[in-house]
Scaffold this active site. Structure first.
Site, PDB file in Angstrom:
ATOM      1  N   CYS A 122       0.866  -1.173   0.000  1.00  0.00           N
ATOM      2  CA  CYS A 122       0.000   0.000   0.000  1.00  0.00           C
ATOM      3  C   CYS A 122       0.904   1.225   0.000  1.00  0.00           C
ATOM      4  O   CYS A 122       1.640   1.456   0.977  1.00  0.00           O
ATOM      5  CB  CYS A 122      -0.906  -0.002   1.231  1.00  0.00           C
ATOM      6  SG  CYS A 122      -1.992   1.425   1.248  1.00  0.00           S
ATOM      7  N   CYS A 164      -3.326   6.696  -5.130  1.00  0.00           N
ATOM      8  CA  CYS A 164      -3.024   5.265  -4.975  1.00  0.00           C
ATOM      9  C   CYS A 164      -1.572   4.966  -5.385  1.00  0.00           C
ATOM     10  O   CYS A 164      -1.238   4.987  -6.581  1.00  0.00           O
ATOM     11  CB  CYS A 164      -3.993   4.388  -5.763  1.00  0.00           C
ATOM     12  SG  CYS A 164      -3.845   2.636  -5.324  1.00  0.00           S
TER      13      CYS A 164
HETATM   14  O1  PYC Z   1      -1.812   3.698  -2.050  1.00  0.00           O
HETATM   15  O2  PYC Z   1      -1.265   1.720  -2.793  1.00  0.00           O
HETATM   16  C1  PYC Z   1      -2.053   2.485  -2.281  1.00  0.00           C
HETATM   17  C2  PYC Z   1      -3.375   1.973  -1.870  1.00  0.00           C
HETATM   18  C3  PYC Z   1      -3.877   0.722  -2.035  1.00  0.00           C
HETATM   19  C4  PYC Z   1      -5.153   0.705  -1.492  1.00  0.00           C
HETATM   20  C5  PYC Z   1      -5.425   1.968  -1.018  1.00  0.00           C
HETATM   21  N1  PYC Z   1      -4.318   2.732  -1.253  1.00  0.00           N
END
Ligand code: PYC
Length: 312
Positions: A85, A235
Site C-alpha cells: 500500500c 493510490c
Molecule cells: O496507495 O497503494 C495504495 C493503496 C492501495 C489501497 C489503497 N491505497
C-alpha cells in the site's frame, strides 16, 4: 489497541502500534497468512465501524525479520489483507517520525510482497521506492453489465490492477457514485470471466483515468479498492501500475516525473528506473499528516464488539 491515524493525500491510514496479535517470527507473507486465517476479527475490530469506516487502511507494525530493516508491515482494509500500500507506507513513515522512531533519511520496510525503500524527506513528506511493477496484459476486453465492453491493461504495482484509459464518466467528485458502480461492475465482470493476475491473484483494484483538473498534473484517476471504497489519494500501487503501462508503451522515459492527480485533487509525484526482467522500479512521493493518537476499546457486551460494515 493503540493506533495512530493519519491521511496521505486524503486517504486514511491507521497504524496499529500496540495490542496486535502474536503472528510469530516468519516472513511478512507468512505473518499476513496467519493474520488473515486466525485474526480476521482483529482486522474488522481495527478498521470497520464503529471505530473506523470502509476507507480506512490498517497497517500492522511488526518487528522486521531482518533487524537492519526499520519495520515490517502488513496492510489490511474493510474486507481483508492487501499486498503493498503506497499511501499506507507514506502514512506509516510519517507516523513513525511523529513517534520519534524514524529519522530523516533512507530506510527499508518489509511487506508481504517484498521490501520497499522509504526516504523520509521531512516531517510530512516521504518518497518510497516500491516493489518492481510490470504490465502483464495489454488491452484486455471485458463485457460489463450496463456499460458494455471495457478495455484495460492488467498490471502489478504491489496489488493487481485493471487500468482503463478512458473513464466511463467525467472524473469529478459528483460522479463518485457512478464511478464506484462502474468500477465495481468491471471488477465483478473480470472475476466472472476468470481474468486474473499472472500469479492467479484476483484483480482487486480498478483504475479509471482521464485528463487532470490541474494542467500541472499529467493525469487524474479514480481507484476502486477491494471492499468498495475509493482511494482518496492517487493510490501508490495504482500509480506504480500506471508507470509500468506507460513504460511498456514507451510513453514515459526513466527518471521523468509523472504527476498523478486523485479524484479529490491531491497528487503523487512519480517516476521510475528500469528493473530486472522488463520490470520497473517506481518511486512515489507524497505527503501524510497525523490526525489522531487513540486507544481502541472492546466491550464484550457490545453486539458490534468486533466491528461491522453498515453496507453489508
Ligand atoms: O496507495 O497503494 C495504495 C493503496 C492501495 C489501497 C489503497 N491505497
Amino acid at each position: 489497541m493503540r493506533v495512530i491515524d493519519s491521511h496521505t493525500e486524503g486517504e486514511p491510514t491507521r497504524v496499529v502500534i500496540d495490542g496486535l496479535p502474536d503472528l510469530g517470527k516468519g516472513s511478512m507473507a507468512e505473518r499476513r497468512r496467519i493474520f488473515a486465517e486466525r485474526f480476521d476479527h482483529v482486522r474488522s475490530f481495527a478498521v470497520n465501524e464503529p471505530r473506523g469506516n470502509d476507507a480506512v487502511v490498517g497497517a500492522l507494525l511488526c518487528e522486521p525479520v531482518d533487524p537492519t530493516a526499520a519495520a515490517g508491515v502488513i496492510f489490511f482494509n474493510n474486507v481483508g489483507v492487501i499486498g503493498m500500500c503506497g499511501h499506507g507506507t507514506i502514512g506509516l513513515a510519517v507516523t513513525l517520525a511523529h513517534l520519534g522512531r524514524l529519522k530523516p533519511g533512507t530506510h527499508r520496510f518489509e511487506t508481504p510482497v517484498g521490501d520497499v525503500t522509504v526516504d523520509l524527506l521531512g516531517r510530512n513528506e516521504v518518497e518510497i521506492e516500491n516493489v518492481p511493477a510490470y504490465r502483464y496484459r495489454k488491452a484486455v476486453a471485458v463485457d460489463v453489465s450496463d456499460i458494455g465492453t471495457v478495455v484495460g491493461d492488467i498490471a502489478w504495482g504491489g496489488n493487481w490492477f485493471f487500468l482503463v484509459s478512458d473513464a466511463p464518466y467525467a472524473l469529478t467528485m459528483s460522479a463518485i457514485p457512478s464511478l464506484t458502480r462502474a468500477a465495481d461492475a468491471t471488477m465483478r465482470a473480470l472475476a466472472a470471466a476468470g481474468i486474473k493476475g499472472e500469479d492467479g491473484g484476483k484483480i482487486d483494484h480498478v483504475e479509471f483515468f482521464g485528463p487532470p483538473a490541474d494542467p500541472a498534473a499529467n493525469s487524474r484517476n479514480f481507484v476502486l479498492c477491494p471492499g468498495g471504497a475509493y482511494d482518496r489519494s492517487p493510490c501508490g500501487t495504482g500509480t506504480s501500475a500506471k508507470l509500468a503501462c506507460l513504460a511498456a508503451d514507451g510513453k514515459l522515459a526513466p527518471g521523468v516525473e509523472w504527476v498523478q492527480e486523485s479524484i479529490v485533487g491531491s497528487r503523487f509525484q512519480a517516476k521510475y528506473r528500469p528493473g530486472a526482467e522488463g520490470r520497473i522500479i517506481p518511486r512515489i512521493r507524497g505527503r501524510a499528516y497525523v490526525v489522531a493518537d487513540a486507544t481502541l476499546l472492546r466491550d464484550a457486551n457490545d453486539p458490534f464488539a468486533d466491528g461491522m460494515r453498515s453496507g453489508e
